[in-house]
Motif scaffolding. Sequence first.
Motif, mmCIF file in Angstrom:
data_model
loop_
_atom_site.group_PDB
_atom_site.id
_atom_site.type_symbol
_atom_site.label_atom_id
_atom_site.label_comp_id
_atom_site.label_asym_id
_atom_site.label_seq_id
_atom_site.Cartn_x
_atom_site.Cartn_y
_atom_site.Cartn_z
ATOM 1 N N LYS A 57 7.365 3.770 35.692
ATOM 2 C CA LYS A 57 7.214 2.687 34.724
ATOM 3 C C LYS A 57 5.791 2.721 34.188
ATOM 4 O O LYS A 57 4.827 2.775 34.963
ATOM 5 N N SER A 58 5.666 2.692 32.873
ATOM 6 C CA SER A 58 4.329 2.742 32.270
ATOM 7 C C SER A 58 4.260 1.887 31.012
ATOM 8 O O SER A 58 5.106 2.005 30.127
ATOM 9 N N TYR A 99 10.720 -5.471 41.089
ATOM 10 C CA TYR A 99 9.430 -5.605 40.411
ATOM 11 C C TYR A 99 8.407 -4.592 40.923
ATOM 12 O O TYR A 99 7.261 -4.586 40.472
ATOM 13 N N THR A 100 8.782 -3.788 41.877
ATOM 14 C CA THR A 100 7.893 -2.795 42.482
ATOM 15 C C THR A 100 8.546 -1.429 42.325
ATOM 16 O O THR A 100 9.778 -1.312 42.371
ATOM 17 N N HIS A 101 7.727 -0.378 42.186
ATOM 18 C CA HIS A 101 8.255 0.889 41.704
ATOM 19 C C HIS A 101 7.567 2.083 42.388
ATOM 20 O O HIS A 101 6.517 1.934 43.018
ATOM 21 N N TYR A 157 3.854 2.539 38.862
ATOM 22 C CA TYR A 157 3.772 1.419 37.915
ATOM 23 C C TYR A 157 2.391 1.436 37.277
ATOM 24 O O TYR A 157 1.395 1.058 37.895
ATOM 25 N N ASN A 213 4.628 -0.290 46.418
ATOM 26 C CA ASN A 213 4.421 0.466 45.181
ATOM 27 C C ASN A 213 3.774 1.789 45.569
ATOM 28 O O ASN A 213 2.961 1.830 46.499
ATOM 29 N N LEU A 249 -0.099 1.616 41.665
ATOM 30 C CA LEU A 249 -0.067 0.405 40.854
ATOM 31 C C LEU A 249 -1.410 0.272 40.158
ATOM 32 O O LEU A 249 -2.455 0.258 40.813
ATOM 33 N N GLY A 262 13.550 -0.637 42.080
ATOM 34 C CA GLY A 262 12.684 -0.518 40.918
ATOM 35 C C GLY A 262 12.877 0.792 40.189
ATOM 36 O O GLY A 262 13.890 1.482 40.352
ATOM 37 N N HIS A 263 11.896 1.174 39.369
ATOM 38 C CA HIS A 263 11.990 2.363 38.524
ATOM 39 C C HIS A 263 11.305 3.557 39.189
ATOM 40 O O HIS A 263 10.359 3.406 39.958
#
Length: 209
Positions: free
Chosen positions: A103-104, A74-76, A79, A46, A49, A99-100
């Motif tokens: 993401k927030s 699931y990791t970005h 995040y 990440n 995070l 991942g993205h």
Amino acid sequence: VIAGNRTTVENIIFEGSVVPDGNGAGIRQEGAGLVVRRSAFVGNQNGILTGANAASDILVEFSSFDGNGAGDGYTHNIYIGNVRSFTLRFSVSRNAKVGHEVKSRAARNDLRYNVIDDGAAATSYSIDLPNGGQSRVVGNLITQGPASDNTAVISYGLEGLSNPDRRLWLAHNTIVNRRDSGRVVQAPSGASVTLLNNALAGPGEWISG
């Protein structure tokens, strides 16, 4: 790992944070309040995070995120958990691994004047705001890559509109879709989405939902 409150981080490169459980991060924020300036996050599981903290405000500016993610979805690159507010400005997020890019889950989101670009990576959403929230996406250049796992560029409230404010404003952005089809925004019933003076290059519809 930052457990203290009101921390400022400047001029640091965070690279290659990898742990056995797949959830390593350049910064893991556990306290309330974080400012990150002129820093780079490269090849971590990440990038940033954060945990859930209703008294926490997160500001990231003049920073870059490149190729973060463990490849598990699931990791970005970024995040942000359930915090009071998240601001991302004058920054670059690109090449997230499955991942993205961003993401927030914050109650308020303000994303302004950034470059968000999937490149050739198999990124999911360019921007994912899964719990809604008062969200402004203004003046960004957002490019969905040809290998993106999702047809939508921006996802809003698709994990449940649990934040009390359910309004998204998308204004003065340039969105580039390099897939064969898709949509700019996907949102559920009950969300309010305002689109103003955006430009779309490539195929797709503006909104679904």
